[in-house]
Write an enzyme that holds these catalytic residues in place. Structure first.
Site, short mmCIF file in Angstrom:
data_model
loop_
_atom_site.label_atom_id
_atom_site.label_comp_id
_atom_site.label_asym_id
_atom_site.label_seq_id
_atom_site.Cartn_x
_atom_site.Cartn_y
_atom_site.Cartn_z
N GLU A 112 0.81 -1.22 0.00
CA GLU A 112 0.00 0.00 0.00
C GLU A 112 0.84 1.27 0.00
OE1 GLU A 112 -2.25 -0.32 3.58
OE2 GLU A 112 -3.28 -2.14 2.94
N CYS A 138 2.69 8.67 1.92
CA CYS A 138 3.14 7.65 2.86
C CYS A 138 3.51 6.42 2.03
CB CYS A 138 2.00 7.36 3.83
SG CYS A 138 2.38 6.08 4.99
N CYS A 145 5.75 -7.31 6.94
CA CYS A 145 6.71 -6.77 7.91
C CYS A 145 7.08 -7.86 8.91
CB CYS A 145 6.09 -5.58 8.64
SG CYS A 145 7.23 -4.77 9.77
N CYS A 149 4.08 -5.63 15.23
CA CYS A 149 3.36 -4.78 16.21
C CYS A 149 1.92 -5.28 16.34
CB CYS A 149 3.37 -3.33 15.75
SG CYS A 149 5.03 -2.68 15.51
N CYS A 152 -1.13 -3.65 14.38
CA CYS A 152 -0.94 -3.38 12.96
C CYS A 152 -1.47 -4.50 12.07
CB CYS A 152 0.56 -3.19 12.72
SG CYS A 152 1.01 -3.07 11.01
N CYS A 369 -2.46 1.06 8.27
CA CYS A 369 -1.50 0.36 7.45
C CYS A 369 -1.83 -1.14 7.32
CB CYS A 369 -0.13 0.58 8.09
SG CYS A 369 1.15 -0.49 7.57
#
Ligand code: SF4
Length: 380
Positions: A112, A138, A145, A149, A152, A369
């Site tokens: 994204e 952004c 990832c 987290c 997220c 995100c």
């Protein structure tokens, strides 16, 4: 790979002079190349500058549109390099002008980018433009990832791969092109999309150099911010590179117990270690280190946390961005109440810390995100 001019006539450039055998698929992305590198591939050198101009000033999507490039060289380029390399497969637009793009790479990965209109055009009493629009892009640095987290959506999909420097640069070109932004229109870039940029530092650093090149998009490095979850040694490496970029730390908590719960990376590099790395980060004299603080209802929105935050940031030229948590179906956390956030910000302000409450952009679309990608994956 070299592209040789074979005689004085530009139009005689020969496709057979291109040695593509040593070029891997990723290397074929034309946006991965700094002008200095392109100049080594194309002779005479001024052709490289012209190509750069077509890519970054006119957002060319093929070589046919490169009018001042000889036909033969156009064909050679088309064979040697690949572009475009990312395709928007879904775009969501918010009422406030924020647009979220889901891009697909040539190997089928999705990630994204977000186009954010920070400020509308402002006019004076004579209807003259007083202030232009302000945009922030952004961008993503990875597909998925590794950091994990808990708040997220990207983390939930796991890690797929790093984005190449070219794929990072191309996001900016694609967003400018799609929104009809003139090449000279200045924008801010935040590496705050999918991925941990410092986990892909070499490609991110190269992308920053390409994005800031004066013959290209010419986006000043002070307008580019790397947001990290806190990989301390990589913060030090980035500092040593002296790129002139801004840095933002996703702090989110004032004690290690909560931070480790929110950001597992904290178990490896705790708050003290990360702050130590940031203390030596080279800062432009007019700039501050940004500390992102995701405010979560009844978790870290109390004045006790604000007091601890003031202590932690002692000695820093700091700016705190308070970000109200954006609730989504996959998260247990709630949005804090505005009064509590304001009290938090007021306390920081009273203690001499610049603090802003970030306006949530694109709240009516898949703004957090990884949400748009997760939505797309569910539909497949
Ligand atoms: S918030 Fe950023 S660093 Fe953390 S898992 Fe999501 S993408 Fe990775």
């Amino acid at each position: 790979m070299t592209i040789h001019k074979t005689n004085k006539d530009d139009t005689k450039t020969q496709a057979s002079d291109v040695k593509t055998s040593r070029v891997s698929l990723q290397d074929r992305n034309i946006y991965s190349y700094h002008l200095d590198e392109l100049e080594q591939f194309v002779t005479p050198k001024f052709r490289a500058k012209q190509i750069y101009n077509w890519l970054y000033k006119h957002y060319a999507i093929n070589t046919e549109s490169m009018k001042n490039i000889p036909k033969n060289l156009q064909e050679v380029l088309q064979q040697a390099f690949s572009f475009p390399n990312i395709t928007p497969i879904r775009i969501e637009e918010s009422n406030d002008g924020t647009k979220k793009y889901l891009f697909q790479t040539n190997d089928g990965a999705t990630f994204e980018s977000v186009f954010i209109k920070m400020r509308e055009k402002e006019y004076d009493e004579n209807n003259r433009v007083k202030k232009g629009e302000k945009y922030t892009f952004c961008v993503s640095s990875q597909v998925g990832c590794r950091v994990g987290c808990v708040f997220c959506s990207t983390a939930k999909g796991g890690f797929v791969r790093n984005l190449s420097a070219g794929e990072i640069v191309e996001q900016v070109v694609a967003l400018k092109r799609d929104n009809n932004l003139d090449a000279h229109k200045s924008i801010n870039i935040v590496f705050m999309g999918m991925g941990e940029p410092l986990d892909n530092l070499n490609n991110v650093a190269k992308a920053i150099k390409i994005l800031s090149h004066e013959e290209g998009l010419c986006i000043a490095t002070r307008r580019q911010t790397i947001s990290t979850s806190g990989i301390a040694p990589q913060i030090e490496r980035l500092g040593a590179m002296k790129l002139g970029v801004q840095i933002a730390l996703s702090l989110h908590a004032v004690d290690d117990a909560l931070r480790s719960r929110l950001i597992p990376m904290n178990k490896v590099y705790n708050i003290e270690r990360v702050l130590e790395a940031l203390r030596n980060f080279p800062l432009d004299t007019r700039k501050r280190i940004l500390f992102e603080y995701l405010v979560i209802k009844d978790i870290n929105d109390d004045l006790g946390s604000a007091k601890k935050l003031v202590k932690l940031l002692h000695g820093f030229r700091a700016k705190v961005n308070l970000i109200p948590f954006n609730p989504h179906a996959e998260s247990e956390f709630q949005r804090p109440c505005p009064e509590k956030m304001q009290n938090f910000a007021d306390y920081l302000y009273k203690k001499g810390i610049v603090a802003t409450i970030r306006e949530s952009k694109g709240i009516d679309i898949s703004a957090a995100c990884g949400q748009l990608r997760a939505k797309q994956i569910k539909m497949q």
